[in-house]
Design an enzyme around this catalytic site. Structure first.
Site, PDB file in Angstrom:
ATOM      1  N   GLU A   1      -7.222  10.246 -14.231  1.00  0.00           N
ATOM      2  CA  GLU A   1      -7.222  10.506 -12.790  1.00  0.00           C
ATOM      3  C   GLU A   1      -6.272  11.658 -12.448  1.00  0.00           C
ATOM      4  OE1 GLU A   1      -9.394   9.363  -9.875  1.00  0.00           O
ATOM      5  OE2 GLU A   1      -9.138   7.695 -11.255  1.00  0.00           O
TER       6      GLU A   1
ATOM      7  N   ASP B   1      -4.579   0.946  -9.339  1.00  0.00           N
ATOM      8  CA  ASP B   1      -6.011   0.665  -9.495  1.00  0.00           C
ATOM      9  C   ASP B   1      -6.354   0.347 -10.949  1.00  0.00           C
ATOM     10  OD1 ASP B   1      -5.995   1.354  -6.865  1.00  0.00           O
ATOM     11  OD2 ASP B   1      -6.960   3.298  -7.135  1.00  0.00           O
TER      12      ASP B   1
ATOM     13  N   GLU C   1       0.832  -1.201   0.000  1.00  0.00           N
ATOM     14  CA  GLU C   1       0.000   0.000   0.000  1.00  0.00           C
ATOM     15  C   GLU C   1       0.867   1.251   0.000  1.00  0.00           C
ATOM     16  OE1 GLU C   1      -3.105   0.076  -1.104  1.00  0.00           O
ATOM     17  OE2 GLU C   1      -3.709  -1.238   0.552  1.00  0.00           O
TER      18      GLU C   1
END
Ligand code: GLA
Length: 393
Positions: free
Chosen positions: A162, A174, A33
């Site tokens: 994005e 993503d 992450e």
């Protein structure tokens, strides 16, 4: 899912029938992450929730978009020559941005389209509904206009939407997960080189559970962009001393030897998370491949601790859910997933215990936070694709 109501809605809204049908999933990240924009590894998979897109080409240059999730907003219309970001176009800026950049790359999109969207990704849960609508639009345009685009190209265009159209400085995870995923597999991606490998996720007698805090995610994009610039600062401090292109190029021992060159204490903690999380991710894949699910779970726990203490993106609600889960028999590992600041956590739990655990964790969370959590047993699905044929079969 029965798509008849969506087909009917399409005919009702656009007064034509027989659309082609497409789907792009949402994603969860198993581990790795806030490493993607630091040139590290991520290990996400697609889930079976996602965004459906029903679409037809038109004979003129009009693009008409409708979302069954936002009926109050109604139909949004613009021409192929008017592809700028408009606040009042709300959710439709995501598909609009995709179409704009596909055209700018020289693809021949010479007529308009009618598209109806419907998403069943829980709202605001951090399961990437935005990348999902970007990728489903990409696949629609690719198929309707027979562009035969490389999938990786669509992934990169989704990221550009994005970053440049919407203004969130996110990494590639993503869009990559949603564009490239395979059923029942995770995908380990090296975000520096974009080399990747699929790894079957066989959890034997365990379930992967998604736990939604249902806490509205607030200021996610500004805090996200702040973490990114903190990492950039750490990198610039270190680049005065060593030749590296990204933080995740460093081994843990190298980082320990160099970390005093990072001036600011907070910035140093952010960099530490990136370096250690990257190594946990590589280790986690090894453990999974060797069937060591318990060890995989321990790495998930460590990941959450680091995101809580060093990266500071978890917050009360995620911590309450995850820390209580850690104490329960039958929980192999638990951590937040995605950007953080609310949203979802994931847990690996023994199948036999899962029902009881869901009840217990839910009760505790309600008591402590006042919010009702929602739990889903995660199905691991395919990446974005046309599904018309599957539905007819
Ligand atoms: C969001 C971003 C991704 C990634 C994660 C954190 O989901 O869109 O690029 O940075 O946060 O791992």
């Amino acid at each position: 899912m029965d798509l008849t109501p969506l087909r009917n809605k399409f005919s009702e809204i656009f007064e034509v029938s027989g659309p082609r049908i497409f789907f792009a999933p949402g994603r969860i990240n198993l581990i790795g992450e806030h490493t993607d924009y630091n040139g590290g590894y991520v290990f996400p998979c697609a889930i079976t929730f996602g965004t459906y897109g029903l679409a037809n080409k038109r004979n003129d240059d009009l693009i008409r978009l409708y979302s069954a999730n936002f009926p109050d907003i109604g139909m949004i219309e613009f021409s192929l020559r008017e592809l700028e970001f408009l606040n009042e176009h709300n959710w439709a800026n995501y598909p609009k941005g995709m179409i704009k950049y596909l055209i700018e790359e020289g693809n021949s999109i010479n007529t308009g389209m009618d598209i109806l969207f419907y998403g069943n990704i829980p709202n605001g849960a951090g399961l990437s509904s935005s990348a999902s609508i970007e990728l489903v639009t990409g696949v629609i345009v690719d198929c309707l206009f027979e562009l035969n685009l490389e999938r990786l190209n669509l992934v990169k265009i989704g990221k550009k939407v994005e970053n440049k159209f919407i203004g969130v400085n996110s990494g590639i995870m993503d869009q990559f997960a949603i564009g490239m995923a395979k059923k029942d597999c995770g995908v380990l991606l090296d975000c520096q080189t974009l080399a990747y490998e699929y790894a079957p996720i066989d959890l034997e007698n365990h379930h992967l559970i998604i736990m939604n805090t249902n806490k509205r995610r607030e200021l996610v994009s500004s805090k996200y962009n702040e973490r990114r610039s903190e990492c950039q600062q750490a990198l610039e401090d270190l680049q005065k001393i060593v030749k590296i292109e990204s933080l995740c190029q460093l081994k843990e021992e190298e980082f320990e030897a160099l970390k005093h060159h990072i001036q600011n204490d907070i910035v140093r903690k952010r960099a530490k998370h990136a370096v250690y999380e990257n190594h946990r991710t590589i280790q986690a894949l090894k453990e999974l491949k060797s069937g060591h699910i318990k060890k995989f779970g321990e790495l998930m726990n460590q990941s959450h601790q680091s995101l809580r203490d060093d990266y500071e993106v978890t917050g009360n609600e995620l911590d309450t859910l995850v820390e209580f889960a850690w104490q329960q028999k039958g929980v192999i590992g638990a951590r937040m997933t995605g950007a953080g600041f609310g949203g979802c956590a994931i847990a690996i739990v023994e199948k036999a215990e899962s029902e009881k655990l869901i009840q217990k964790i839910g009760r505790h969370y309600k008591e402590k936070s006042g919010f009702e959590a929602t739990f889903y047993i995660a199905g691991i699905g395919d990446g974005a694709k046309e599904i018309t044929q599957e539905v007819i079969k």
